[in-house]
Enzyme design. Sequence first.
Site, mmCIF file in Angstrom:
data_model
loop_
_atom_site.group_PDB
_atom_site.id
_atom_site.type_symbol
_atom_site.label_atom_id
_atom_site.label_comp_id
_atom_site.label_asym_id
_atom_site.label_seq_id
_atom_site.Cartn_x
_atom_site.Cartn_y
_atom_site.Cartn_z
ATOM 1 C CD GLN A 37 46.001 42.565 39.645
ATOM 2 O OE1 GLN A 37 45.155 41.874 39.495
ATOM 3 N NE2 GLN A 37 46.459 43.244 40.465
ATOM 4 C CB CYS B 238 44.574 36.922 43.392
ATOM 5 S SG CYS B 238 42.936 35.987 42.900
#
Length: 340
Positions: free
Chosen positions: A89, A118
């Site tokens: 990621q 996020c």
Amino acid sequence: MLSRAIMGGRKAENNPVKIIERCRKENRPVFVAGPMVRYSKLPFRQLVRQYNADIVYTPMILAREFVRNGNARMSDFSTNWQDSSLILQIGANNVTDLVRMCEMVRPFVDGVGLNCGCPIKDQVREGIGAALMSKKDLVADMIRTVKEKFGDSLPVEIKIRIHKDINETVEFVRCAEDAGVDFITVHGRTQNTKSSVPADLDKIRIIKEHARVPIISNGDCRSLEDAYRIYKKTGCNGVMAVRGVLYNPAMFAGYQKTPWGCVELFWDYFTSYGLPFRLAQHHLSCMLEGQIPKALHIELNETNSMVEMVDFFDNYFELRRRGDKNFGQRIGLSYRKVEK
């Protein structure tokens, strides 16, 4: 440890797109162990694969640091030939850094994921993570550029959150699909929704109904039963667990709590591959939370070195090593002494 990575290319059967299709034919969800800052390191990834995780993620790694700093590359990403199926990621806010990072990691991963979810404020201020949820054209450009350069040799996933207006999320997904994204993970909360609020599975279902690519559901998966419930509720292709696998790495194998054999396997992996003491301590503390008396749990958390932690386990438990009879096999905790 990039130099020790898989030699001779990646195995086709570990391509995440092929895994998703295989699980569809098996009429079951794909089991995904999601990215965790600091905690999705190689020893933990190896562990969850022993307990039915189909696809496993690295922690989010910042592209701007990775492509510019050799020390960052060595410290942030380690792998080996067994570390598959693996998605790395990436946290990125521009096309150039993303493509350069993909060039560096392509031989060592089965796919890459662009983090668009996020909510950490420092990352959002840098235009990374959830900041990208308001920049669908930039995300599409990033996906398109990677796919034009690497094609099917490098599957691309994005991990997103939902908007307050689900139509905005549907449009975001459509742009990503048009750019060539291979599959999408949807976290069922907005950027500002507290984790104590249940994930909105109905909105994930709506996204799945409109999507042309596979959708992985993320949020509130803490057991195998949860995985199948979410799978049926959303109609998604798979289910990602994050905090659930942190506390019970064996959850996808149907265990209600971490079996003792899992603890032994983790000791074997992190002492073989290497892991900072505090990270190893935190993993073990999470695995044993609620399973050992509170006083013992406090004592575990108060150990200050790997030597102290080894002594703690050997004092209180029968911690078997690789080569010992029944190593990694036992279910219940095996006390050496009467617990406090």
